[in-house]
Scaffold this motif. Structure first.
Motif, PDB file in Angstrom:
ATOM      1  N   GLN A  47       0.838  -1.199   0.000  1.00  0.00           N
ATOM      2  CA  GLN A  47       0.000   0.000   0.000  1.00  0.00           C
ATOM      3  C   GLN A  47       0.879   1.258   0.000  1.00  0.00           C
ATOM      4  O   GLN A  47       0.600   2.226  -0.716  1.00  0.00           O
ATOM      5  N   TRP A  48       1.933   1.233   0.793  1.00  0.00           N
ATOM      6  CA  TRP A  48       2.857   2.372   0.853  1.00  0.00           C
ATOM      7  C   TRP A  48       3.483   2.628  -0.519  1.00  0.00           C
ATOM      8  O   TRP A  48       3.559   3.755  -0.986  1.00  0.00           O
ATOM      9  N   LEU A  49       3.909   1.554  -1.172  1.00  0.00           N
ATOM     10  CA  LEU A  49       4.528   1.681  -2.497  1.00  0.00           C
ATOM     11  C   LEU A  49       3.540   2.190  -3.536  1.00  0.00           C
ATOM     12  O   LEU A  49       3.871   3.049  -4.363  1.00  0.00           O
ATOM     13  N   LEU A  50       2.328   1.655  -3.498  1.00  0.00           N
ATOM     14  CA  LEU A  50       1.324   2.031  -4.491  1.00  0.00           C
ATOM     15  C   LEU A  50       1.006   3.524  -4.431  1.00  0.00           C
ATOM     16  O   LEU A  50       0.698   4.148  -5.444  1.00  0.00           O
ATOM     17  N   GLU A  51       1.101   4.107  -3.249  1.00  0.00           N
ATOM     18  CA  GLU A  51       0.837   5.534  -3.090  1.00  0.00           C
ATOM     19  C   GLU A  51       1.981   6.395  -3.638  1.00  0.00           C
ATOM     20  O   GLU A  51       1.815   7.598  -3.836  1.00  0.00           O
ATOM     21  N   ARG A  52       3.131   5.762  -3.889  1.00  0.00           N
ATOM     22  CA  ARG A  52       4.305   6.532  -4.322  1.00  0.00           C
ATOM     23  C   ARG A  52       4.749   6.232  -5.747  1.00  0.00           C
ATOM     24  O   ARG A  52       5.652   6.884  -6.269  1.00  0.00           O
ATOM     25  N   VAL A  53       4.121   5.249  -6.376  1.00  0.00           N
ATOM     26  CA  VAL A  53       4.390   4.982  -7.784  1.00  0.00           C
ATOM     27  C   VAL A  53       3.297   5.684  -8.586  1.00  0.00           C
ATOM     28  O   VAL A  53       2.128   5.322  -8.523  1.00  0.00           O
ATOM     29  N   ALA A  54       3.690   6.716  -9.331  1.00  0.00           N
ATOM     30  CA  ALA A  54       2.715   7.557 -10.038  1.00  0.00           C
ATOM     31  C   ALA A  54       2.230   6.889 -11.319  1.00  0.00           C
ATOM     32  O   ALA A  54       2.932   6.073 -11.917  1.00  0.00           O
TER      33      ALA A  54
ATOM     34  N   ARG B  27       4.356   9.073 -14.434  1.00  0.00           N
ATOM     35  CA  ARG B  27       5.799   9.358 -14.501  1.00  0.00           C
ATOM     36  C   ARG B  27       6.556   8.218 -13.821  1.00  0.00           C
ATOM     37  O   ARG B  27       6.353   7.955 -12.640  1.00  0.00           O
ATOM     38  N   PRO B  28       7.454   7.536 -14.554  1.00  0.00           N
ATOM     39  CA  PRO B  28       8.194   6.422 -13.953  1.00  0.00           C
ATOM     40  C   PRO B  28       9.029   6.870 -12.758  1.00  0.00           C
ATOM     41  O   PRO B  28       9.543   7.990 -12.728  1.00  0.00           O
ATOM     42  N   VAL B  29       9.164   5.988 -11.775  1.00  0.00           N
ATOM     43  CA  VAL B  29       9.986   6.274 -10.598  1.00  0.00           C
ATOM     44  C   VAL B  29      10.974   5.122 -10.436  1.00  0.00           C
ATOM     45  O   VAL B  29      10.628   3.950 -10.614  1.00  0.00           O
ATOM     46  N   SER B  30      12.222   5.460 -10.147  1.00  0.00           N
ATOM     47  CA  SER B  30      13.259   4.435 -10.033  1.00  0.00           C
ATOM     48  C   SER B  30      13.226   3.799  -8.650  1.00  0.00           C
ATOM     49  O   SER B  30      12.747   4.392  -7.684  1.00  0.00           O
ATOM     50  N   ILE B  31      13.796   2.614  -8.581  1.00  0.00           N
ATOM     51  CA  ILE B  31      13.852   1.934  -7.282  1.00  0.00           C
ATOM     52  C   ILE B  31      14.771   2.695  -6.322  1.00  0.00           C
ATOM     53  O   ILE B  31      14.547   2.706  -5.111  1.00  0.00           O
ATOM     54  N   ASP B  32      15.782   3.379  -6.871  1.00  0.00           N
ATOM     55  CA  ASP B  32      16.638   4.203  -6.014  1.00  0.00           C
ATOM     56  C   ASP B  32      15.843   5.334  -5.380  1.00  0.00           C
ATOM     57  O   ASP B  32      16.029   5.657  -4.196  1.00  0.00           O
ATOM     58  N   ARG B  33      14.954   5.956  -6.180  1.00  0.00           N
ATOM     59  CA  ARG B  33      14.120   7.039  -5.660  1.00  0.00           C
ATOM     60  C   ARG B  33      13.163   6.503  -4.590  1.00  0.00           C
ATOM     61  O   ARG B  33      12.939   7.146  -3.557  1.00  0.00           O
ATOM     62  N   ILE B  34      12.623   5.320  -4.820  1.00  0.00           N
ATOM     63  CA  ILE B  34      11.708   4.713  -3.853  1.00  0.00           C
ATOM     64  C   ILE B  34      12.447   4.455  -2.537  1.00  0.00           C
ATOM     65  O   ILE B  34      11.921   4.724  -1.454  1.00  0.00           O
ATOM     66  N   MET B  35      13.674   3.956  -2.635  1.00  0.00           N
ATOM     67  CA  MET B  35      14.448   3.678  -1.432  1.00  0.00           C
ATOM     68  C   MET B  35      14.763   4.961  -0.670  1.00  0.00           C
ATOM     69  O   MET B  35      14.730   4.993   0.563  1.00  0.00           O
ATOM     70  N   SER B  36      15.042   6.052  -1.396  1.00  0.00           N
ATOM     71  CA  SER B  36      15.332   7.320  -0.708  1.00  0.00           C
ATOM     72  C   SER B  36      14.100   7.849  -0.003  1.00  0.00           C
ATOM     73  O   SER B  36      14.193   8.458   1.064  1.00  0.00           O
ATOM     74  N   LEU B  37      12.912   7.608  -0.587  1.00  0.00           N
ATOM     75  CA  LEU B  37      11.668   8.038   0.047  1.00  0.00           C
ATOM     76  C   LEU B  37      11.359   7.210   1.288  1.00  0.00           C
ATOM     77  O   LEU B  37      10.769   7.707   2.246  1.00  0.00           O
ATOM     78  N   SER B  38      11.771   5.942   1.264  1.00  0.00           N
ATOM     79  CA  SER B  38      11.436   5.053   2.379  1.00  0.00           C
ATOM     80  C   SER B  38      12.301   5.332   3.607  1.00  0.00           C
ATOM     81  O   SER B  38      11.887   5.064   4.732  1.00  0.00           O
TER      82      SER B  38
ATOM     83  N   SER C   7       7.861  -6.475  -2.556  1.00  0.00           N
ATOM     84  CA  SER C   7       6.558  -5.832  -2.698  1.00  0.00           C
ATOM     85  C   SER C   7       6.339  -5.315  -4.119  1.00  0.00           C
ATOM     86  O   SER C   7       5.217  -5.358  -4.639  1.00  0.00           O
ATOM     87  N   LEU C   8       7.404  -4.830  -4.743  1.00  0.00           N
ATOM     88  CA  LEU C   8       7.288  -4.380  -6.134  1.00  0.00           C
ATOM     89  C   LEU C   8       6.923  -5.548  -7.049  1.00  0.00           C
ATOM     90  O   LEU C   8       6.061  -5.422  -7.933  1.00  0.00           O
ATOM     91  N   LEU C   9       7.575  -6.693  -6.841  1.00  0.00           N
ATOM     92  CA  LEU C   9       7.259  -7.884  -7.637  1.00  0.00           C
ATOM     93  C   LEU C   9       5.811  -8.318  -7.424  1.00  0.00           C
ATOM     94  O   LEU C   9       5.111  -8.695  -8.376  1.00  0.00           O
ATOM     95  N   SER C  10       5.365  -8.262  -6.167  1.00  0.00           N
ATOM     96  CA  SER C  10       3.996  -8.652  -5.839  1.00  0.00           C
ATOM     97  C   SER C  10       2.983  -7.744  -6.532  1.00  0.00           C
ATOM     98  O   SER C  10       1.995  -8.209  -7.111  1.00  0.00           O
ATOM     99  N   LEU C  11       3.228  -6.428  -6.479  1.00  0.00           N
ATOM    100  CA  LEU C  11       2.321  -5.479  -7.123  1.00  0.00           C
ATOM    101  C   LEU C  11       2.308  -5.662  -8.638  1.00  0.00           C
ATOM    102  O   LEU C  11       1.270  -5.497  -9.290  1.00  0.00           O
ATOM    103  N   GLU C  12       3.466  -6.027  -9.203  1.00  0.00           N
ATOM    104  CA  GLU C  12       3.530  -6.262 -10.645  1.00  0.00           C
ATOM    105  C   GLU C  12       2.723  -7.499 -11.029  1.00  0.00           C
ATOM    106  O   GLU C  12       1.994  -7.507 -12.030  1.00  0.00           O
ATOM    107  N   LEU C  13       2.830  -8.546 -10.212  1.00  0.00           N
ATOM    108  CA  LEU C  13       2.065  -9.768 -10.463  1.00  0.00           C
ATOM    109  C   LEU C  13       0.563  -9.524 -10.337  1.00  0.00           C
ATOM    110  O   LEU C  13      -0.247 -10.141 -11.029  1.00  0.00           O
ATOM    111  N   LYS C  14       0.187  -8.617  -9.450  1.00  0.00           N
ATOM    112  CA  LYS C  14      -1.230  -8.276  -9.265  1.00  0.00           C
ATOM    113  C   LYS C  14      -1.749  -7.322 -10.334  1.00  0.00           C
ATOM    114  O   LYS C  14      -2.921  -6.952 -10.331  1.00  0.00           O
ATOM    115  N   GLY C  15      -0.855  -6.900 -11.235  1.00  0.00           N
ATOM    116  CA  GLY C  15      -1.267  -6.039 -12.341  1.00  0.00           C
ATOM    117  C   GLY C  15      -1.501  -4.589 -11.954  1.00  0.00           C
ATOM    118  O   GLY C  15      -2.177  -3.855 -12.673  1.00  0.00           O
TER     119      GLY C  15
END
Length: 363
Positions: A309-316, A319-330, A342-350
């Motif tokens: 849920q936290w990731l989904l709120e931060r992936v726009a 506009r693509p966001v890098s995993i480095d940017r996600i890690m800096s936000l976390s 969690s990124l893999l899980s969200l990708e599998l869930k479409g």
């Protein structure tokens, strides 16, 4: 106190600007906790005048009372160190260190289009503003503007009338209604939308503050639509910021005989997209069906883990966001392994899609 408290203090001190706060944060380094004495010493190391340091000291000692008073007036403070800080603003030059908010702050994280224009619109300009602002709102987009007379105010009113969502960014303190004739509109915005300001409460309007306000309007938005503007207009400053920030710029054509069309016609000559209908805007904004897609998705938020849920709120969605940017936000909230899983899980869930270069985008 934490760095976010330093942000709030320094943003209120006359004589301390964006660059000084930036240098302060770099010099302060990694520790999140800083004493008042350490804060004052860092300011002295930066060459800040002693009278300004004294102002910072007084502000630090009264901070808790100030925050309580603001909260009593419905004013919330968001800093660069808060999770609620809008992702889009982090991408611009000199993003505001502090945002004072009144209303529904969740709108800061929603896809938005700025609608701006002259303070002296023609009947044609007002009609087009109502039509396009309502159409954007119906697509689930937030409409952002500056609560000025003319096009700005009309855009806000049109969205509120259609029960859409709108943000007003002020060129004064968040509790200073300007222009004064927009008192009723201000109340509606705080009740049903959101009012935002970079300036501390109580700051009176000043010509120098409006360009700063304009960079936030464009910075919160996927693109800026200019309906009517003279050849030298503050709305063109917003359009310039939008181009510098890598966002879209749209302009409504008008008669070559009117002053209010000279700025928009010039923008079109310079490459802004000519807008004849809302579809001209929507086709330039990827994943504009964001709202509908979320509503139709078979996976609900209750099916997601806290990290997902936290990731989904931060992936726009735009506009693509890098995993480095996600890690800096976390920060220290999530470890790399949790983020990656969690990124893999969200990708599998479409719900998100991976892109080249280790970037992700929301579907």
């Amino acid at each position: 106190m934490e760095k976010r408290e330093c942000c709030i203090i320094l943003s209120q001190v006359e004589g301390i600007g964006w660059q000084t706060v930036d240098r302060f944060m770099r010099l302060a380094g990694e520790p999140t906790h800083i004493s008042v004495g350490e804060m004052l010493n860092i300011l002295r190391m930066l060459g800040v005048a002693e009278r300004v340091v004294d102002r910072a000291k007084a502000c630090a000692h009264s901070l808790s009372q100030q925050v309580e008073a603001w909260a009593a007036d419905g004013i919330e403070v968001i800093t660069r160190f808060d999770e609620a800080y809008p992702l889009y603003l982090t991408e611009i030059a000199q993003p505001p260190w502090v945002l004072f908010c009144k209303g529904d702050r969740s709108l800061l994280g929603e896809p938005s289009v700025a609608v701006v224009g002259t303070r002296k619109p023609t009947p044609y300009g007002l009609r087009v503003t109502r039509m396009l602002a309502q159409a954007l709102a119906e697509q689930g987009l937030v409409v952002t503007s500056g609560m000025a007379n003319g096009i700005d105010g009309e855009a806000h009113r049109a969205v509120l009338k259609s029960t859409g969502r709108t943000i007003a960014v002020l060129g004064a303190g968040i509790d200073v209604i300007y222009p004064k004739n927009h008192r009723t509109l201000y109340q509606e915005l705080t009740n049903r939308g959101l009012v935002v300001s970079e300036m501390p409460p109580g700051t009176p309007p000043h010509p120098g503050l409006f360009p700063r306000r304009n960079r936030i309007i464009s910075g919160l938005s996927l693109g800026t639509l200019v309906v009517e503007a003279a050849e030298r207009s503050g709305s063109l400053i917003t359009a310039d910021f939008s181009m510098e920030q890598g966002r879209e710029v749209f302009a409504v054509p008008g008669p070559i005989t009117t002053t209010q069309s000279q700025g928009t016609l010039k923008l079109i000559q310079q490459g802004a997209k000519c807008v004849r209908s809302v579809e001209d805007i929507l086709e330039e904004i990827p994943f504009v069906a964001y709202n509908q897609a979320v509503q139709q998705d078979t996976v609900t938020s209750s099916d997601l883990t806290e990290a997902e849920q936290w990731l989904l709120e931060r992936v726009a969605p735009d506009r693509p966001v890098s995993i480095d940017r996600i890690m800096s936000l976390s920060g220290t909230k999530w470890e790399f392994g949790q983020i990656h899983q969690s990124l893999l899980s969200l990708e599998l869930k479409g719900m998100i899609a991976s892109m080249p270069g280790g970037q992700y985008i929301r579907k």
